[in-house]
Design a protein around this motif. Structure first.
Motif, PDB file in Angstrom:
ATOM      1  N   TYR A   1     -19.904   7.621  -5.538  1.00 15.19           N
ATOM      2  CA  TYR A   1     -20.050   6.555  -4.868  1.00 15.19           C
ATOM      3  C   TYR A   1     -21.478   6.242  -4.142  1.00 15.19           C
ATOM      4  CZ  TYR A   1     -20.252   6.154   0.737  1.00 15.19           C
ATOM      5  OH  TYR A   1     -20.627   5.118   1.729  1.00 15.19           O
TER       6      TYR A   1
ATOM      7  N   LEU B   1      -8.378  -4.426  -8.975  1.00 10.21           N
ATOM      8  CA  LEU B   1      -8.188  -3.616  -7.566  1.00 10.21           C
ATOM      9  C   LEU B   1      -8.581  -2.243  -7.997  1.00 10.21           C
ATOM     10  CD1 LEU B   1      -4.141  -5.180  -7.229  1.00 10.21           C
ATOM     11  CD2 LEU B   1      -6.253  -5.032  -5.796  1.00 10.21           C
ATOM     12  N   LEU B   2      -9.037  -1.972  -8.889  1.00  7.79           N
ATOM     13  CA  LEU B   2      -9.147  -0.142  -9.417  1.00  7.79           C
ATOM     14  C   LEU B   2     -10.904  -0.417  -8.795  1.00  7.79           C
ATOM     15  CD1 LEU B   2      -7.796   0.684 -12.351  1.00  7.79           C
ATOM     16  CD2 LEU B   2      -7.674   1.939  -9.969  1.00  7.79           C
TER      17      LEU B   2
ATOM     18  N   ASN C   1     -12.429  -2.318  -7.252  1.00 10.82           N
ATOM     19  CA  ASN C   1     -12.396  -2.033  -5.378  1.00 10.82           C
ATOM     20  C   ASN C   1     -12.202  -1.386  -4.515  1.00 10.82           C
ATOM     21  OD1 ASN C   1     -13.041  -4.992  -5.648  1.00 10.82           O
ATOM     22  ND2 ASN C   1     -11.150  -5.519  -5.546  1.00 10.82           N
ATOM     23  N   GLN C   2     -11.652  -0.397  -4.853  1.00 10.11           N
ATOM     24  CA  GLN C   2     -10.871   0.795  -4.533  1.00 10.11           C
ATOM     25  C   GLN C   2     -11.953   1.683  -4.672  1.00 10.11           C
ATOM     26  OE1 GLN C   2      -8.310   0.982  -2.927  1.00 10.11           O
ATOM     27  NE2 GLN C   2      -8.293   3.633  -2.503  1.00 10.11           N
ATOM     28  N   ARG C   3     -12.020   2.510  -5.986  1.00 10.33           N
ATOM     29  CA  ARG C   3     -12.857   3.328  -6.462  1.00 10.33           C
ATOM     30  C   ARG C   3     -14.510   2.752  -6.664  1.00 10.33           C
ATOM     31  NH1 ARG C   3      -9.893   8.308  -7.594  1.00 10.33           N
ATOM     32  NH2 ARG C   3      -8.285   8.187  -6.368  1.00 10.33           N
TER      33      ARG C   3
ATOM     34  N   PRO D   1       0.599  -1.371  -0.228  1.00 14.94           N
ATOM     35  CA  PRO D   1      -0.364   0.372   0.244  1.00 14.94           C
ATOM     36  C   PRO D   1       1.040   1.217  -0.053  1.00 14.94           C
ATOM     37  CG  PRO D   1       0.182  -1.069   2.373  1.00 14.94           C
ATOM     38  CD  PRO D   1       1.057  -1.712   1.097  1.00 14.94           C
TER      39      PRO D   1
ATOM     40  N   ASN E   1       3.734  -0.251  -4.607  1.00 19.65           N
ATOM     41  CA  ASN E   1       3.653  -0.774  -5.517  1.00 19.65           C
ATOM     42  C   ASN E   1       3.843  -1.698  -6.416  1.00 19.65           C
ATOM     43  OD1 ASN E   1       0.956  -0.614  -4.021  1.00 19.65           O
ATOM     44  ND2 ASN E   1      -0.437  -0.842  -4.702  1.00 19.65           N
TER      45      ASN E   1
ATOM     46  N   ILE F   1      -2.961   5.941  -8.138  1.00 25.94           N
ATOM     47  CA  ILE F   1      -3.133   5.463  -6.950  1.00 25.94           C
ATOM     48  C   ILE F   1      -2.370   4.735  -6.027  1.00 25.94           C
ATOM     49  CG2 ILE F   1      -5.369   4.050  -5.427  1.00 25.94           C
ATOM     50  CD1 ILE F   1      -6.990   4.733  -8.424  1.00 25.94           C
ATOM     51  N   PHE F   2      -1.733   3.942  -6.731  1.00 26.08           N
ATOM     52  CA  PHE F   2      -0.842   3.267  -5.329  1.00 26.08           C
ATOM     53  C   PHE F   2       0.315   3.121  -6.039  1.00 26.08           C
ATOM     54  CE2 PHE F   2      -4.745   0.578  -6.513  1.00 26.08           C
ATOM     55  CZ  PHE F   2      -5.443   0.505  -4.779  1.00 26.08           C
TER      56      PHE F   2
ATOM     57  N   PHE G   1      -3.554   3.214 -12.116  1.00 19.99           N
ATOM     58  CA  PHE G   1      -3.828   2.486 -10.656  1.00 19.99           C
ATOM     59  C   PHE G   1      -2.164   3.217 -10.747  1.00 19.99           C
ATOM     60  CE2 PHE G   1      -1.098  -1.194  -8.650  1.00 19.99           C
ATOM     61  CZ  PHE G   1      -2.268  -2.049  -8.211  1.00 19.99           C
TER      62      PHE G   1
END
Length: 231
Positions: free
Chosen positions: A38, A118-119, A121-123, A11, A170, A166-167, A163
């Motif tokens: 959201y 992953l994106l 799940n994140q956004r 992270p 990683n 945001i990360f 990605f």
């Protein structure tokens, strides 16, 4: 150059500074957009990159059994045929495999599926759908205006840069061996895009930059977080 994700993602731990007055209005607009995503996070195509990945694999195997290339010619972006009314080509090219060999094709499909998951799940689902399909829209418009041949490559690049933004801390395996942080890979991709802009012929040299507009629109000043400090 091919990259695959490590099994363990580290992270990021970046410090967020308060915005200046000059960017306050843009931040408010972005905040409203994030609130919209959201509130509607379950809207859109679920597991979008899984759907695209599975369709790409199916197209690859069907196409490998079709020496005439009829399927690929039916799906590919073709400006003249689109202007004649074959509008499905504005979207169908996104499921065309980017690599000829089955090994590299599967690695690429798995990698971008992992990033997309992953994106999402994140956004959230809504954000990923809007990000990806706004990229499709911008790519289509740019290809039609500049006379370029659109492909999923620029969409995958914007997904990768999203990605990496945001990360940034990683890691992926460069050439399947060397672990390297995502932000450094983003530098490489930015460098390649700049090189294509400089050495390419006008106006087609603008296409790699224009095709990334959705990335810059969605992330704004956050792009600075993945650029080298000396910039």
């Amino acid at each position: 150059m091919f990259i695959i994700p490590l099994w363990t993602f580290l992270p990021a731990c970046d410090t967020i500074e308060p915005p200046t007055k000059e960017v306050a209005s843009l931040n408010n607009l972005r905040r409203d957009f994030e609130r919209f995503c959201y509130r509607h996070q379950n809207k859109g195509i679920p597991n979008l990159m899984l759907v695209i990945s599975v369709l790409s694999v199916i197209v690859y195997f069907i196409g490998s059994m079709d020496p005439s290339g009829l399927l690929y010619s039916f799906l590919r972006f073709d400006r003249s045929l689109i202007l004649q009314g074959q509008l499905w080509r504005l979207v169908s090219y996104i499921i065309m495999p980017q690599f000829g060999g089955i090994f590299f094709m599967l690695i690429s499909v798995y990698f971008y599926y992992t990033i997309g998951r992953l994106l999402e799940n994140q956004r959230g689902r809504c954000w990923l759908n809007l990000f990806y399909f706004s990229g499709v829209l911008i790519t289509d418009i740019a290809a039609l205006i500049l006379g370029c041949n659109a492909s999923a490559g620029s969409l995958h690049l914007s997904l990768f840069l999203a990605f990496a933004t945001i990360f940034p801390e990683n890691r992926v395996l460069l050439f399947y061996i060397i672990p390297i942080k995502m932000k450094y890979m983003a530098w490489i991709y930015f460098g390649i895009t700049l090189y294509e802009l400089i050495v390419g012929s006008f106006p087609t040299n603008l296409f790699p930059v224009v095709a990334l507009l959705n990335y810059f629109l969605f992330f704004g000043a956050d792009v600075l977080g993945v650029l080298p400090d000396f910039l």
